[in-house]
Design a protein around this motif. Sequence first.
Motif, PDB file in Angstrom:
ATOM      1  N   UNK A 154       0.775  -1.205  -0.102  1.00 35.22           N
ATOM      2  CA  UNK A 154       0.080  -0.035  -0.016  1.00 35.22           C
ATOM      3  C   UNK A 154       0.734   1.132  -0.145  1.00 35.22           C
ATOM      4  N   UNK A 155       1.770   1.183   0.824  1.00 38.38           N
ATOM      5  CA  UNK A 155       2.902   2.328   0.828  1.00 38.38           C
ATOM      6  C   UNK A 155       3.428   2.656  -0.595  1.00 38.38           C
ATOM      7  N   UNK A 156       3.969   1.413  -1.104  1.00 39.04           N
ATOM      8  CA  UNK A 156       4.502   1.718  -2.381  1.00 39.04           C
ATOM      9  C   UNK A 156       3.613   2.070  -3.540  1.00 39.04           C
ATOM     10  N   UNK A 157       2.280   1.670  -3.508  1.00 39.60           N
ATOM     11  CA  UNK A 157       1.267   1.975  -4.439  1.00 39.60           C
ATOM     12  C   UNK A 157       0.882   3.452  -4.210  1.00 39.60           C
ATOM     13  N   UNK A 158       0.846   4.123  -3.168  1.00 39.18           N
ATOM     14  CA  UNK A 158       0.328   5.335  -3.016  1.00 39.18           C
ATOM     15  C   UNK A 158       1.457   6.381  -3.304  1.00 39.18           C
ATOM     16  N   UNK A 159       2.709   6.175  -2.298  1.00 38.61           N
ATOM     17  CA  UNK A 159       3.555   7.068  -2.454  1.00 38.61           C
ATOM     18  C   UNK A 159       4.431   7.040  -3.904  1.00 38.61           C
ATOM     19  N   UNK A 160       4.665   5.695  -4.281  1.00 33.46           N
ATOM     20  CA  UNK A 160       5.614   5.825  -5.618  1.00 33.46           C
ATOM     21  C   UNK A 160       4.458   6.162  -6.927  1.00 33.46           C
ATOM     22  N   UNK A 161       3.340   5.657  -6.432  1.00 29.49           N
ATOM     23  CA  UNK A 161       2.194   5.838  -7.566  1.00 29.49           C
ATOM     24  C   UNK A 161       2.176   7.118  -7.800  1.00 29.49           C
ATOM     25  N   UNK A 162       2.204   8.054  -6.832  1.00 31.72           N
ATOM     26  CA  UNK A 162       1.746   9.501  -6.797  1.00 31.72           C
ATOM     27  C   UNK A 162       2.886  10.015  -7.884  1.00 31.72           C
ATOM     28  N   UNK A 163       3.958   9.491  -7.767  1.00 31.26           N
ATOM     29  CA  UNK A 163       5.422  10.120  -8.408  1.00 31.26           C
ATOM     30  C   UNK A 163       5.203   9.481 -10.098  1.00 31.26           C
ATOM     31  N   UNK A 164       5.301   8.270 -10.024  1.00 29.62           N
ATOM     32  CA  UNK A 164       5.534   7.438 -11.310  1.00 29.62           C
ATOM     33  C   UNK A 164       4.304   7.616 -12.212  1.00 29.62           C
ATOM     34  N   UNK A 165       2.866   7.657 -11.688  1.00 34.02           N
ATOM     35  CA  UNK A 165       1.904   7.951 -12.603  1.00 34.02           C
ATOM     36  C   UNK A 165       1.872   9.398 -13.356  1.00 34.02           C
ATOM     37  N   UNK A 166       2.686  10.365 -13.006  1.00 39.47           N
ATOM     38  CA  UNK A 166       2.585  11.713 -13.496  1.00 39.47           C
ATOM     39  C   UNK A 166       4.017  11.858 -14.511  1.00 39.47           C
ATOM     40  N   UNK A 167       4.608  10.994 -14.550  1.00 44.55           N
ATOM     41  CA  UNK A 167       5.890  11.153 -15.243  1.00 44.55           C
ATOM     42  C   UNK A 167       5.360  11.469 -16.784  1.00 44.55           C
ATOM     43  N   UNK A 168       4.526  10.800 -17.377  1.00 45.78           N
ATOM     44  CA  UNK A 168       4.262  11.202 -18.571  1.00 45.78           C
ATOM     45  C   UNK A 168       3.883  12.427 -19.100  1.00 45.78           C
ATOM     46  N   UNK A 169       3.379  13.265 -17.943  1.00 40.89           N
ATOM     47  CA  UNK A 169       3.257  14.725 -18.216  1.00 40.89           C
ATOM     48  C   UNK A 169       4.424  15.308 -18.218  1.00 40.89           C
ATOM     49  N   UNK A 170       5.368  15.139 -18.020  1.00 36.43           N
ATOM     50  CA  UNK A 170       6.672  15.776 -18.404  1.00 36.43           C
ATOM     51  C   UNK A 170       7.045  15.569 -19.791  1.00 36.43           C
ATOM     52  N   UNK A 171       6.457  14.988 -20.777  1.00 38.07           N
ATOM     53  CA  UNK A 171       6.741  14.858 -22.107  1.00 38.07           C
ATOM     54  C   UNK A 171       5.735  15.780 -22.746  1.00 38.07           C
ATOM     55  N   UNK A 210       4.270  25.666 -13.960  1.00 41.05           N
ATOM     56  CA  UNK A 210       3.169  26.443 -13.774  1.00 41.05           C
ATOM     57  C   UNK A 210       1.733  25.794 -14.364  1.00 41.05           C
ATOM     58  N   UNK A 211       1.555  25.414 -15.474  1.00 42.11           N
ATOM     59  CA  UNK A 211       0.655  24.799 -15.954  1.00 42.11           C
ATOM     60  C   UNK A 211       0.094  23.530 -15.162  1.00 42.11           C
ATOM     61  N   UNK A 212       0.942  22.545 -14.992  1.00 36.45           N
ATOM     62  CA  UNK A 212       0.830  21.488 -14.241  1.00 36.45           C
ATOM     63  C   UNK A 212       0.393  21.747 -12.665  1.00 36.45           C
ATOM     64  N   UNK A 213       1.079  22.588 -12.138  1.00 36.89           N
ATOM     65  CA  UNK A 213       0.795  22.849 -10.652  1.00 36.89           C
ATOM     66  C   UNK A 213      -0.786  23.380 -10.615  1.00 36.89           C
ATOM     67  N   UNK A 214      -1.039  24.305 -11.538  1.00 35.78           N
ATOM     68  CA  UNK A 214      -2.465  24.623 -11.607  1.00 35.78           C
ATOM     69  C   UNK A 214      -3.290  23.700 -11.838  1.00 35.78           C
TER      70      UNK A 214
END
Length: 140
Positions: free
Chosen positions: A55-72, A88-92
Amino acid sequence: MLKKFYKIIILPYTLVLLYLMFLGMGRVQYEDNVVRIEPVLSTIWYIKETIRWEDIIRVVLGNVVMFIPFGFLGWLFPKFNDLKTLLFAFISAITIAEALQYFTRMGIFEVDDILMNTFGVILGFFMRKFVEKRFRNWVF
């Protein structure tokens, strides 16, 4: 080649991610609106209170990994080739999504989520730069 694949997959990926943020993973509507604004402390509390490492890995790591594609996103929108503009756009956008979770009570407004999601975008941005340099023939 990678850019074409990205252009096809990013919209469905975004829709699936929004589904997960609001309806997926057994979500139910909270009785109260919940907000956690202490950066890092709520994640530390979550890790301490959670028994299963999965659960820890799914939530903590997932919150990072799932958003990597938006860096592209610079591949779709050239203005997002600039990290400041992208952030700026992403944080908004992610702040609006977190606020919607709060107002619909289908999640919790958490500053830590915004921080971890943003870290994922930053990782994705630098991964994109690396891929463009290293695999130039595959990207375009």
